[in-house]
Every structure is written in C-alpha cells, then in structure tokens.
Motif scaffolding. Sequence first.
Motif, PDB file in Angstrom:
ATOM      1  N   LEU A 155      -3.208  83.936  81.652  1.00 17.06           N
ATOM      2  CA  LEU A 155      -2.119  85.287  81.296  1.00 17.06           C
ATOM      3  C   LEU A 155      -0.964  84.910  82.186  1.00 17.06           C
ATOM      4  CD1 LEU A 155      -0.630  87.327  79.699  1.00 17.06           C
ATOM      5  CD2 LEU A 155      -1.800  88.936  81.094  1.00 17.06           C
ATOM      6  N   ILE A 156       0.003  84.264  81.911  1.00 15.77           N
ATOM      7  CA  ILE A 156       1.206  83.871  82.953  1.00 15.77           C
ATOM      8  C   ILE A 156       1.944  85.144  83.126  1.00 15.77           C
ATOM      9  CG2 ILE A 156       3.227  82.262  83.616  1.00 15.77           C
ATOM     10  CD1 ILE A 156       0.378  81.049  83.150  1.00 15.77           C
ATOM     11  N   THR A 157       2.250  85.377  84.271  1.00 20.66           N
ATOM     12  CA  THR A 157       2.580  86.834  84.624  1.00 20.66           C
ATOM     13  C   THR A 157       3.974  86.993  85.338  1.00 20.66           C
ATOM     14  OG1 THR A 157       1.482  86.822  86.899  1.00 20.66           O
ATOM     15  CG2 THR A 157       0.482  88.104  84.811  1.00 20.66           C
TER      16      THR A 157
ATOM     17  N   LYS B 259       2.808  82.325  88.211  1.00 18.41           N
ATOM     18  CA  LYS B 259       1.583  82.916  88.271  1.00 18.41           C
ATOM     19  C   LYS B 259       0.781  83.323  87.493  1.00 18.41           C
ATOM     20  CE  LYS B 259       3.793  85.113  92.709  1.00 18.41           C
ATOM     21  NZ  LYS B 259       4.010  86.086  93.562  1.00 18.41           N
ATOM     22  N   ALA B 260      -0.507  83.510  87.692  1.00 18.15           N
ATOM     23  CA  ALA B 260      -1.373  83.788  86.246  1.00 18.15           C
ATOM     24  C   ALA B 260      -2.585  84.731  86.645  1.00 18.15           C
ATOM     25  CB  ALA B 260      -1.840  82.516  85.842  1.00 18.15           C
ATOM     26  N   LEU B 261      -3.002  85.420  85.896  1.00 14.61           N
ATOM     27  CA  LEU B 261      -4.315  86.109  85.709  1.00 14.61           C
ATOM     28  C   LEU B 261      -5.292  85.260  85.101  1.00 14.61           C
ATOM     29  CD1 LEU B 261      -3.215  89.741  85.193  1.00 14.61           C
ATOM     30  CD2 LEU B 261      -3.959  88.876  87.233  1.00 14.61           C
TER      31      LEU B 261
ATOM     32  N   ARG C 121     -19.701  92.707  84.016  1.00 17.06           N
ATOM     33  CA  ARG C 121     -20.737  91.965  83.013  1.00 17.06           C
ATOM     34  C   ARG C 121     -19.799  91.598  81.909  1.00 17.06           C
ATOM     35  NH1 ARG C 121     -23.519  94.692  78.298  1.00 17.06           N
ATOM     36  NH2 ARG C 121     -24.842  92.826  78.674  1.00 17.06           N
ATOM     37  N   TYR C 122     -18.756  92.159  81.628  1.00 18.10           N
ATOM     38  CA  TYR C 122     -17.630  91.884  80.298  1.00 18.10           C
ATOM     39  C   TYR C 122     -16.853  90.966  80.785  1.00 18.10           C
ATOM     40  CZ  TYR C 122     -20.111  96.033  79.266  1.00 18.10           C
ATOM     41  OH  TYR C 122     -20.984  97.120  78.929  1.00 18.10           O
ATOM     42  N   PHE C 123     -16.139  90.943  81.997  1.00 19.17           N
ATOM     43  CA  PHE C 123     -15.127  89.979  82.540  1.00 19.17           C
ATOM     44  C   PHE C 123     -15.021  89.733  83.920  1.00 19.17           C
ATOM     45  CE2 PHE C 123     -13.437  94.327  82.005  1.00 19.17           C
ATOM     46  CZ  PHE C 123     -12.694  94.438  83.364  1.00 19.17           C
ATOM     47  N   THR C 124     -14.493  88.730  84.409  1.00 25.22           N
ATOM     48  CA  THR C 124     -14.087  88.520  86.005  1.00 25.22           C
ATOM     49  C   THR C 124     -12.772  87.992  86.050  1.00 25.22           C
ATOM     50  OG1 THR C 124     -16.388  88.237  86.594  1.00 25.22           O
ATOM     51  CG2 THR C 124     -14.576  87.178  88.020  1.00 25.22           C
ATOM     52  N   THR C 125     -11.701  88.664  86.809  1.00 21.71           N
ATOM     53  CA  THR C 125     -10.488  88.185  86.787  1.00 21.71           C
ATOM     54  C   THR C 125      -9.995  87.871  88.055  1.00 21.71           C
ATOM     55  OG1 THR C 125      -9.957  89.461  84.842  1.00 21.71           O
ATOM     56  CG2 THR C 125      -7.911  89.166  86.189  1.00 21.71           C
ATOM     57  N   ASP C 126      -9.168  86.787  88.172  1.00 20.03           N
ATOM     58  CA  ASP C 126      -8.679  86.293  89.518  1.00 20.03           C
ATOM     59  C   ASP C 126      -7.086  86.322  89.367  1.00 20.03           C
ATOM     60  OD1 ASP C 126     -11.041  85.779  91.160  1.00 20.03           O
ATOM     61  OD2 ASP C 126     -11.529  84.602  89.266  1.00 20.03           O
ATOM     62  N   ALA C 127      -6.582  86.308  90.458  1.00 19.08           N
ATOM     63  CA  ALA C 127      -4.885  86.351  90.503  1.00 19.08           C
ATOM     64  C   ALA C 127      -4.802  84.715  91.126  1.00 19.08           C
ATOM     65  CB  ALA C 127      -4.301  87.121  91.303  1.00 19.08           C
ATOM     66  N   ALA C 128      -4.092  83.901  90.410  1.00 22.69           N
ATOM     67  CA  ALA C 128      -3.778  82.729  90.957  1.00 22.69           C
ATOM     68  C   ALA C 128      -2.188  82.318  90.799  1.00 22.69           C
ATOM     69  CB  ALA C 128      -4.684  81.469  90.139  1.00 22.69           C
ATOM     70  N   ALA C 129      -1.819  81.547  91.744  1.00 21.76           N
ATOM     71  CA  ALA C 129      -0.317  80.960  91.915  1.00 21.76           C
ATOM     72  C   ALA C 129      -0.275  79.452  91.947  1.00 21.76           C
ATOM     73  CB  ALA C 129       0.405  81.510  93.288  1.00 21.76           C
ATOM     74  N   ALA C 130       0.205  78.921  91.256  1.00 20.48           N
ATOM     75  CA  ALA C 130       0.381  77.412  90.804  1.00 20.48           C
ATOM     76  C   ALA C 130       1.104  76.769  92.081  1.00 20.48           C
ATOM     77  CB  ALA C 130       1.371  77.052  89.795  1.00 20.48           C
TER      78      ALA C 130
ATOM     79  N   LYS D   3       4.136  96.904  92.447  1.00 20.97           N
ATOM     80  CA  LYS D   3       3.888  95.676  92.145  1.00 20.97           C
ATOM     81  C   LYS D   3       2.724  94.972  92.739  1.00 20.97           C
ATOM     82  CE  LYS D   3       6.217  91.281  90.664  1.00 20.97           C
ATOM     83  NZ  LYS D   3       7.526  90.482  90.635  1.00 20.97           N
ATOM     84  N   GLY D   4       1.640  94.446  91.936  1.00 25.69           N
ATOM     85  CA  GLY D   4       0.660  93.716  92.544  1.00 25.69           C
ATOM     86  C   GLY D   4      -0.644  94.842  92.615  1.00 25.69           C
TER      87      GLY D   4
END
Length: 301
Positions: free
Chosen positions: A256-258, A295-297, A232-241, A157-158
Amino acid sequence: MRAFKLLPACKDYLWGGDRLRTDFHVHSDLHPLAEAWVLSAHPDGPSVLPDGTTLPDYLAANPGAAGTHCASFEEFPVLVKLIDAKKDLSIQVHPSDDYALAHEGQYGKTEMWVVLDAEPDAFLYYGFRHTITPDEFAERIRNNTLPEVLNAVPVHKGDVFFIPSGTLHAICKGIVIAEIQQNSNVTYRIYDYGRLGADGKPRALHIPQAMAVTQLCPPAPQDFGPHLGSCRYFTTDAAAAPFTGAADEASFVHLLITAGEGTLEMDGETMPLAPGDSVFIPAGAGAYRVAGGCKALVTRV
C-alpha cells in the motif's frame, strides 16, 4: 510481472471526508468518501482486479496465489483499508473469533492502525484509562459519560496502534489512517454521539454484545520487534524506497503506497507507483524491488 494493482471497494459512511480522493487518488462517486477497502476479499466489499475480476474470484481460480500460510484459514485472513475520519467515528468494539463465530457467523476482528495524517490536536480513543467494573461500564453507557474514563491519545503522523479484539476504541475527527485487520466486518457500537443515520433515525447501538466482549482495562503493551504489527492473521512493515523483498510460496505480498512516487520492478518490467496504489504480488512470484521516493506498508500472512 505477475503483480497487479487492485481497485478498492468504497464506503460512504456519514463521518467520512474527501481526502482519500485528493490525497490517495481513490476514484469514487461516493460523497462522503469514508473508506477504501484496498485489499479485500470480504463479501461486503471485495477489491477488483484491472480486468474486472473480484479478488475472491481470482483467489478461487488461483488457490496458490495467497500462499501456504493462508491455506490454513477457511477464508482469506486479512483486509486492508484507507480511512478518512472527517468526523468522529462511533465508540466501538470488535468481538473475538469465538464470540463472532457463535453469534455472527463470521470471524472476529483484531486490527492495527497506522496514522497517515492528523490535524493539530487530533486524538483517538484506545481502551480505558484505568480498569472499571461491568456495573460502572453499564452505568456510564446509560448516562452517556463513557468518554470520561476512556484513554484519549493524542496522535501524530506515523503513530501505530495495535487493537486486539475486545479493545474499546474510536478514530476521532481529523485523522487519516491505514487499517490492517482481520477479514471481518463485525462492529459493535457503544456510543455514537446521538447522531442520525441516512434514514433520519439514530444509528443502531449494540450494547448487550459490547458488554459481553469488551475488556474493561487499559490496553496491554505490545512489542512486535522489527515489525509495525504482527499476529496470526497478518504481519505489516513500513518501508521507504529503495527497498527489496520477495513473495515466496508461504505468502502473497501486499504493498500500500502511502506517500511519494516510485516504481515496482519485477522480471525486467516496471509498474509506476503513487499514493493510494494497492499492489498484490502473488505467493511464489519471487523477488521484487521498489525504487524512487515512495513509502509503503508491506503486508503478508
């Protein structure tokens, strides 16, 4: 609040399970439930707004909602999925833009995987353990020994995997993944364990195409700095509230809430958030805050 939740397009591929329904609250009558296309403007499975409008129709009616970065593409550039692999997926590869446009009439596919859960001893295939020749590739396809030279990676996981077009790969059983990818549905199957499709016949393989596009070497190291993945098509980060962000004129923001629950706060309004929620914040909508324990992407272009 201009943000809204999207309902996914769902797929019942034979290797799927039921965890998207139980763990991510995906509502579907399909069994098995293999994939949920939670952010999709692709004609093979567009996401849907609460009022029943498809995402492509919404973007056509609101051209600024995707952002100025997206305007440089002929089509909405990104697709986000939840994937439940109860069984092994086929060993496969995706073509580059140049090859796909010339032979398939659509763009190629670079993607990334974020492992949301994995059973003990789960693994996936990610490129080759060492460089092989085209002749060896062809011979191993013929005699069904291709897995012997693949890079079998234990997963937890992760874990995150960035998969440029041309990289041979396969999600194996016992893994739930969030996939962020180019807006494409071109897949070349190389090896499928001799399985039969719903029609009782072996599923189609695409050997000539795969041989033309596969990089016969280990995957190159990737360094995306503070991001989980970026191209160039996307940038994704992980974030925790709790966390904050903003949807500026350059790009929409997709959440996207994971895991966990929380709220999205914008313009004095709140939206409840739970695992599996797919939230589209239009470009130019401004600042937002995610509170609670979720948590979210976070994806943008």
